[in-house]
Design an enzyme around this catalytic site. Structure first.
Site, PDB file in Angstrom:
ATOM      1  N   GLU A 180       0.798  -1.071   0.063  1.00  0.00           N
ATOM      2  CA  GLU A 180      -0.146   0.018  -0.083  1.00  0.00           C
ATOM      3  C   GLU A 180       0.888   1.440   0.001  1.00  0.00           C
ATOM      4  O   GLU A 180       0.653   2.203  -0.713  1.00  0.00           O
ATOM      5  CB  GLU A 180      -0.984   0.041   1.163  1.00  0.00           C
ATOM      6  CG  GLU A 180      -1.713   1.129   1.219  1.00  0.00           C
ATOM      7  CD  GLU A 180      -2.714   1.416   2.666  1.00  0.00           C
ATOM      8  OE1 GLU A 180      -2.655   0.339   3.527  1.00  0.00           O
ATOM      9  OE2 GLU A 180      -3.435   2.418   2.606  1.00  0.00           O
ATOM     10  N   ASP A 211      -0.610  -4.906   2.953  1.00  0.00           N
ATOM     11  CA  ASP A 211      -1.428  -3.817   3.760  1.00  0.00           C
ATOM     12  C   ASP A 211      -0.710  -3.832   5.021  1.00  0.00           C
ATOM     13  O   ASP A 211      -1.190  -4.684   6.032  1.00  0.00           O
ATOM     14  CB  ASP A 211      -3.010  -3.918   3.737  1.00  0.00           C
ATOM     15  CG  ASP A 211      -3.433  -2.614   4.417  1.00  0.00           C
ATOM     16  OD1 ASP A 211      -4.597  -2.532   3.883  1.00  0.00           O
ATOM     17  OD2 ASP A 211      -2.607  -1.849   4.896  1.00  0.00           O
ATOM     18  N   ILE A 222      -0.606  -1.861   7.679  1.00  0.00           N
ATOM     19  CA  ILE A 222      -1.919  -1.527   8.648  1.00  0.00           C
ATOM     20  C   ILE A 222      -3.168  -1.377   8.147  1.00  0.00           C
ATOM     21  O   ILE A 222      -3.298  -0.436   7.415  1.00  0.00           O
ATOM     22  CB  ILE A 222      -1.622  -0.461   9.578  1.00  0.00           C
ATOM     23  CG1 ILE A 222      -0.269  -0.439  10.463  1.00  0.00           C
ATOM     24  CG2 ILE A 222      -2.703  -0.026  10.531  1.00  0.00           C
ATOM     25  CD1 ILE A 222       0.211   0.422  11.172  1.00  0.00           C
ATOM     26  N   ASP A 223      -3.973  -2.504   8.079  1.00  0.00           N
ATOM     27  CA  ASP A 223      -5.333  -1.964   7.672  1.00  0.00           C
ATOM     28  C   ASP A 223      -6.176  -1.689   8.736  1.00  0.00           C
ATOM     29  O   ASP A 223      -6.433  -2.502   9.669  1.00  0.00           O
ATOM     30  CB  ASP A 223      -5.815  -3.292   6.706  1.00  0.00           C
ATOM     31  CG  ASP A 223      -7.240  -3.028   6.191  1.00  0.00           C
ATOM     32  OD1 ASP A 223      -7.465  -2.050   5.565  1.00  0.00           O
ATOM     33  OD2 ASP A 223      -8.204  -3.963   6.474  1.00  0.00           O
ATOM     34  N   THR A 239      -5.635   2.054   9.556  1.00  0.00           N
ATOM     35  CA  THR A 239      -4.873   3.050  10.221  1.00  0.00           C
ATOM     36  C   THR A 239      -5.546   4.358  10.963  1.00  0.00           C
ATOM     37  O   THR A 239      -5.151   4.665  11.989  1.00  0.00           O
ATOM     38  CB  THR A 239      -4.217   3.745   8.751  1.00  0.00           C
ATOM     39  OG1 THR A 239      -3.219   2.862   8.221  1.00  0.00           O
ATOM     40  CG2 THR A 239      -3.159   4.894   9.513  1.00  0.00           C
ATOM     41  N   ASP A 296      -6.154  -4.048   0.571  1.00  0.00           N
ATOM     42  CA  ASP A 296      -7.229  -4.237   1.700  1.00  0.00           C
ATOM     43  C   ASP A 296      -7.657  -5.614   1.592  1.00  0.00           C
ATOM     44  O   ASP A 296      -8.239  -6.089   2.802  1.00  0.00           O
ATOM     45  CB  ASP A 296      -8.319  -3.278   1.581  1.00  0.00           C
ATOM     46  CG  ASP A 296      -7.805  -1.813   1.677  1.00  0.00           C
ATOM     47  OD1 ASP A 296      -8.305  -1.031   0.800  1.00  0.00           O
ATOM     48  OD2 ASP A 296      -7.048  -1.449   2.528  1.00  0.00           O
TER      49      ASP A 296
HETATM   50  O1  LIG Z   1      -6.643   1.600   6.735  1.00  0.00           O
HETATM   51  P1  LIG Z   1      -6.160   1.450   5.399  1.00  0.00           P
HETATM   52  O2  LIG Z   1      -5.147   0.340   5.139  1.00  0.00           O
HETATM   53  O3  LIG Z   1      -5.981   2.720   4.890  1.00  0.00           O
HETATM   54  O4  LIG Z   1      -7.549   0.669   4.683  1.00  0.00           O
HETATM   55  C1  LIG Z   1      -8.936   1.163   5.270  1.00  0.00           C
HETATM   56  C2  LIG Z   1      -9.302   2.441   4.279  1.00  0.00           C
HETATM   57  O5  LIG Z   1      -8.274   3.585   4.590  1.00  0.00           O
HETATM   58  C3  LIG Z   1     -10.703   2.779   4.431  1.00  0.00           C
HETATM   59  O6  LIG Z   1     -11.005   3.840   3.673  1.00  0.00           O
HETATM   60  C4  LIG Z   1     -11.523   1.698   4.081  1.00  0.00           C
HETATM   61  O7  LIG Z   1     -11.508   1.570   2.842  1.00  0.00           O
HETATM   62  C5  LIG Z   1     -11.239   0.507   4.893  1.00  0.00           C
HETATM   63  O8  LIG Z   1     -12.334  -0.549   4.462  1.00  0.00           O
HETATM   64  C6  LIG Z   1      -9.851   0.101   4.515  1.00  0.00           C
HETATM   65  O9  LIG Z   1      -9.508  -1.057   5.638  1.00  0.00           O
HETATM   66 MG   LIG Z   2      -6.206  -1.156   4.235  1.00  0.00          MG
HETATM   67 MG   LIG Z   3      -3.101   0.315   5.352  1.00  0.00          MG
END
Ligand SMILES: O=P(O)(O)O[C@H]1[C@H](O)[C@@H](O)[C@@H](O)[C@@H](O)[C@@H]1O
Ligand SMILES: [Mg+2]
Ligand SMILES: [Mg+2]
Length: 289
Positions: free
Chosen positions: A70, A90, A92-93, A95, A216
């Site tokens: 990412e 990813d 950190i999913d 964040t 993601d």
């Molecule tokens: O935490 P992320 O890796 O940026 O992914 C998130 C995303 O930022 C958020 O907009 C949503 O699409 C979430 O479903 C993602 O996990």
């Molecule tokens: Mg993500």
């Molecule tokens: Mg992320």
């Protein structure tokens, strides 16, 4: 029969656990936050540090492997699947959850079509799937919910990070339509990967999102499939992981009901040329949280 990818998947699990340690440590300190495609598309130094930790660790053992990460893509690297074994990462999913010290935070590692690993480090839950060999959480088998009536389902979704009013309107139209099916409830863990692991665990019947990215969902897609679930595009048909649109459901019946309910639109694809992607990586001034 011996599994040629067993040692590679073991390495993925070990490095996911190490990534979780780094995330947990960072939660105890200050986090410097910047933004990417919008003022609410957050990234921290920990996201970038964890992604580099994973990539360097894999490169040392598997020098010919390729990567889609990412934060590497946000920094301008390509997002193209190649014929070489490709890791989709990813770091950190969730964040936003991480920045707000909220609970669910996962790290995802996927080696295209062979295995998927999602580690929820606060809960210490390691979700894994090996193609054709089932899905597990901390070694326990996963099975999707058997509830086929969408009117008795819980559906998960996220609002994404695009705040264009026209996009938000479509997202809300879909949310309204889903609520009025009716469904028992709508939930969002703040992490696409965690929402999909909840589908695989039978906790919720389906997850959908338009605006999500390949990193993601790649790992959790295999976990859902191996737990007996179904992946579908929001307009029906086979899911395209680069399209930024997905339905992950416990059954074709529930997935097809959602296809009829969601207001579909097409964000710029992940594998589009960088100039055609909405991510313009405007890094606003960093702030400490
Ligand atoms: O935490 P992320 O890796 O940026 O992914 C998130 C995303 O930022 C958020 O907009 C949503 O699409 C979430 O479903 C993602 O996990
Ligand atoms: Mg993500
Ligand atoms: Mg992320």
């Amino acid at each position: 029969m011996a599994d040629p990818w067993e040692s590679t998947m073991d390495h993925a699990v070990a490095i996911a656990r190490k990534a979780g340690e780094v995330v947990r440590d960072a939660l105890r300190g200050d986090r410097m936050v910047t933004t990417k495609s919008s003022a609410v598309d957050l990234v921290t130094q920990t996201d970038q540090k964890v992604e580099q930790l994973i990539i360097q660790s894999v490169k040392e053992k598997f020098p010919t492997h390729r990567f889609i990460g990412e934060e590497s893509v946000a920094a301008g690297e390509s997002c193209i699947l190649s014929d070489s074994p490709t890791w989709i990462i990813d770091p950190i999913d969730g964040t936003t959850n991480f920045v707000h010290t909220h609970l669910t935070v996962t790290s995802t590692l996927d080696l295209q079509v062979e295995f998927g690993v999602v580690y929820s480090c606060i809960e210490d839950k390691m979700f894994t799937a090996r193609r054709g060999r089932g899905a597990f959480c901390n070694g326990e088998p996963l099975q999707v919910s058997q509830q086929k009536a969408v009117e008795q389902a819980i559906v998960a979704t996220e609002f994404g990070s695009d705040r264009d009013p026209e996009v938000v309107d479509k997202i809300f139209q879909s949310l309204r339509n889903v609520l009025c099916l009716p469904v028992h409830g709508v939930r969002g863990a703040g992490s696409a990967a965690m929402n999909m692991c909840l589908v695989a665990s039978g906790c919720v019947e389906a997850y959908y999102e338009i605006g999500v990215h390949v990193w993601d969902v790649a790992a959790a897609s295999l976990i859902v499939s191996e737990a007996g679930g179904v992946l579908m595009d929001v307009e029906g048909g086979e899911v395209d992981l680069m399209s930024r649109r997905i339905i992950a459901a416990n059954s074709k019946t529930v997935a097809e009901r959602l296809v009829k309910t969601i207001v579909a639109f097409s964000p710029p694809r992940d594998d589009a040329a960088p100039s055609d992607r909405c991510e313009d990586s405007t890094h606003l001034s960093a702030r400490k949280v």
